[in-house]
Design an enzyme around this catalytic site. Structure first.
Site, PDB file in Angstrom:
ATOM      1  N   SER A  41       0.827  -1.211   0.000  1.00 47.93           N
ATOM      2  CA  SER A  41       0.000   0.000   0.000  1.00 47.93           C
ATOM      3  C   SER A  41       0.859   1.258   0.000  1.00 47.93           C
ATOM      4  O   SER A  41       0.535   2.245  -0.667  1.00 47.93           O
ATOM      5  CB  SER A  41      -0.955  -0.010   1.207  1.00 47.93           C
ATOM      6  N   LYS A 123      -5.708 -12.339  -8.279  1.00 48.26           N
ATOM      7  CA  LYS A 123      -4.317 -11.896  -8.454  1.00 48.26           C
ATOM      8  C   LYS A 123      -3.466 -12.640  -7.421  1.00 48.26           C
ATOM      9  O   LYS A 123      -3.464 -12.290  -6.244  1.00 48.26           O
ATOM     10  CB  LYS A 123      -4.197 -10.389  -8.275  1.00 48.26           C
TER      11      LYS A 123
END
EC number: 6.5.1.2
Length: 689
Positions: A41, A123
């Site tokens: 992130s 993913k």
């Protein structure tokens, strides 16, 4: 991070330079070292800040911009494999609006009125690979590398259970691409074995998979519980099928493992429903996923969409939010880096988040401790998104005990006891004692021998610490006289704890081998503040040779205006970095050390090779309306072929493509006698390039 809307052009340039260096370092740690330094992130936040700055100030885009690159340059220990079609990364979507924007871009680019079916799949958080088959026989396995050149891992990929070595009824040449991973339970078992054998534990399943696959000894890889999924046919996929869903069916028939969890979506609502399903059930899956991949299903439409510098236009990755946990802050320790920067680290009560045990978290700087009102014995919220050292998001003030303790920012260096220097604009505290500070000297030597610097295998943290403690080395130069010192000493290194005859022999061989080094690696190895791999390459390109580099740096010490201006004009080297370079070479000992190193090393001159085509570096202008393709598609194709697309016509323009209704630009091109072609001629031209 500064507010992009309010940032000035000068501030933007400085920030872009800093981001280029930071992201390059993070890419190398993630893709090559298998050792990420920041959370996913935090990386995404930095990368998106870079993109927003480039969108606002397109004229400031750097040659070494992260938006132009994929992954990182490969290490030297594996043979190189060039990908026939680049293995690019995916752009990211972080919320539903980002996904809607992705769908809208497809419609606009392709001039579609209706939703084009999107293939959705998990993913996988693993390591990307390519496998090539000739006449049905597996001949080459490779990592992604920098997207263009990967590492040859053929022997290792053959050790993976159920990975086909031979397949029938396929084209003469076949490529498959996919992800290699380790399941959560296998990861826990592997770490238990590592711990029992006194070896370092892996930080997370992705690191374990990457480290296992990138072993020089394939027998080690064979013992690791690696698994794989394929999701692409690479350069050959359109010979096998006309769409993504058909391709996976075909690959499954060939004997490859495919992920059965997927969805062919016919609307945005179906996309979001699949995303929510996976987000809710991700913890129940045996492997880690960090989002959902969306691709245009139709290969013809994919071809028309094409690529930008580092990612395809026809696909994106919708990332999951970071995993949050809560634990107790036991203490705060302080680390001193090679440039003297002090970094606080939170020592935590161990907690398992997403299958990984976490006991430390970065605090970045001392202001963050005060800003978040962090106190020892507090209960803190922890964020993890596939990273090694997670981030503390805040304090659970409702659970704050009465006996918490505040942390006092140090006034003196914990390593050398010298008074610390505080730099408000950098929000950092630094020890300015340089090489007289044991911690800085240790970190500088560690940096010097690291993989992407001098690359001396056998000199890890423990070995460097041992050699310094025993007085065998005190600076980088001493490393190259270690064998000579050992040969003349009664106390042989091979007889000391932690060493042996073979390990010492290998170390001396590796030291000798490292004496042949490229100029960019040498400059990077010096450890100049803010000179990462990219900026080291910029300096190497500018000066060309070691002799010219050191001569120019000596001129810089004398305040020679020409060299100052030359460095200041380099794209990627701003005022702040220039000050760091000057500060480094102002230290007489640094110049002396570099000269001595130059006397014993073979430092290769800088060389750069570029592929050429008939459109490479040509300046092309599009004007008027194009009937068969959108302006965006035309521009993308031109750039893909190496051309530079300009918005206005000038004497530097090489070619004007004139569509229907072309006006002033066409007139000016005629006046300047610039070559002009129509849309049909352009399509013929690009077909033949």
């Amino acid at each position: 991070m500064q507010n992009i809307d309010l940032i000035s052009e000068e501030e933007a340039q400085k920030l872009l330079e800093e981001l280029a260096d930071k992201i390059a370092a993070y890419n190398h740690a993630y893709y090559i070292e298998d050792n990420p330094l920041v959370s996913d992130s935090e990386y995404d936040q930095l990368f998106n800040t870079n993109l927003k700055l480039e969108q606002k100030f397109p004229h400031l885009i750097l040659e070494n911009s992260p938006s132009k690159k994929v992954g990182a340059k490969i290490a030297n220990k594996f043979a190189k494999v060039t990908h026939q079609v680049p293995m690019l990364s995916l752009s990211n979507a972080f919320d539903e609006q980002d996904v809607r924007d992705f769908v809208d871009r497809i419609k606009i680019f392709l001039r579609l009125n209706e939703f084009a079916p999107i293939f959705c799949e998990p993913k996988i958080d693993g390591l990307s690979f390519s496998a090539v088959y000739k006449h049905g026989v597996l001949t080459t396995g490779a990592t992604r590398g920098d997207g263009y050149v990967g590492e040859d891992i053929t022997a290792n990929i053959k050790t993976i259970k159920n990975f086909p070595h031979k397949i029938d009824n396929v084209p003469e040449f076949l490529e498959v691409r996919g992800e290699i991973y380790i399941e959560k339970q296998d990861f826990l078992n592997l770490n238990k074995e590592q711990d029992e054998q006194g070896k370092d534990k892996f930080a997370n399943p992705r690191n374990a998979a990457a480290g296992s696959l990138r072993q020089l000894d394939s027998s080690i890889t064979a013992k690791r519980p690696l698994k794989y999924f394929v999701y692409s046919g690479g350069v050959t996929e359109q010979n096998l099928a006309s769409s993504q869903d058909q391709l996976l069916t075909k690959l499954k028939e060939c004997g490859f493992n495919i992920n059965e969890i997927s969805k062919l979506a016919s609307s945005e609502e179906e996309i979001f429903a699949f995303y929510e399903y996976l987000k809710t059930n991700r913890e129940n899956l045996p492997y880690e996923i960090d989002g959902v991949v969306y691709k245009l299903n139709d290969f013809v439409l994919q071809n028309r969409m094409g690529f930008i510098a580092r990612s395809p236009r026809f696909a994106t990755a919708h990332k999951f939010p970071a995993i949050i946990g809560q634990t107790k802050l036991l203490s705060i320790t302080v680390q001193v880096g090679r440039t003297g920067t002090l970094t606080p680290v939170a020592e935590l009560e161990p907690i398992e988040i997403g299958g990984v045990t976490v006991s430390r978290a970065t605090l970045h700087n001392f202001q963050e401790i005060a800003r978040k009102d962090l106190r020892i014995k507090d209960y803190v919220f922890l964020q993890r998104a596939g990273d090694v050292i997670p981030k503390i998001m805040g304090v659970d003030f409702d659970k704050r005990p009465n006996d918490t303790e505040t942390f006092d920012t140090p006034l003196f260096c914990l390593s050398c006891n010298s008074k610390l220097h505080y730099t408000p604009e950098d929000i950092i505290i630094r020890c300015d004692n340089g090489l007289n500070c044991p911690a800085q000297n240790y970190e500088r030597i560690r940096h010097f021998v690291s993989k992407n610097a001098m690359d001396i295998e056998g000199l890890g943290r423990k070995q460097v610490e041992f050699l310094i403690d025993k007085g065998l080395i005190s600076n980088p130069l001493d490393i190259f006289f270690l064998k000579e010192k050992n040969d003349s000493s009664l106390a042989k290194l091979e007889n000391m704890d932690g060493w042996g005859k073979k390990s010492v022999e290998n170390l001396f061989k590796n030291i000798e081998k490292s004496k042949n080094v490229s100029l960019p690696r040498f400059i990077y190895a010096l450890g100049i503040r803010h000179i990462g791999e990219q900026n080291a390459k910029l300096l190497a390109r500018e000066f060309g040779s070691y002799n010219n580099f050191i001569a120019q740096m000596e001129l810089l010490r004398t305040n020679e205006p020409d060299i100052y201006q030359k460095l200041n004009n380099l794209e990627g080297i701003g005022d702040k970095i220039l000050v760091d370079i000057i500060d480094f070479f102002d230290v007489k000992e640094n110049i002396e050390l570099i000269k001595k190193l130059g006397g014993i090393l073979n430092i290769e001159d800088y060389k750069e090779t570029r592929e050429q085509s008939s459109l490479t570096d040509k300046i092309v202008v599009f004007t008027g309306s194009l009937s068969t393709i959108s302006r965006a598609e035309a521009k993308a194709t031109a750039e893909k072929l190496g051309a530079k697309v300009a918005v206005g016509v000038s004497s530097n323009t090489d070619l004007v493509v004139a569509g229907v209704g072309a006006g002033s630009k066409l007139k000016k091109a005629k006046e300047l006698n610039i070559k002009i072609i129509d849309e049909e001629e352009w399509l013929t031209l690009i077909k033949n390039v």
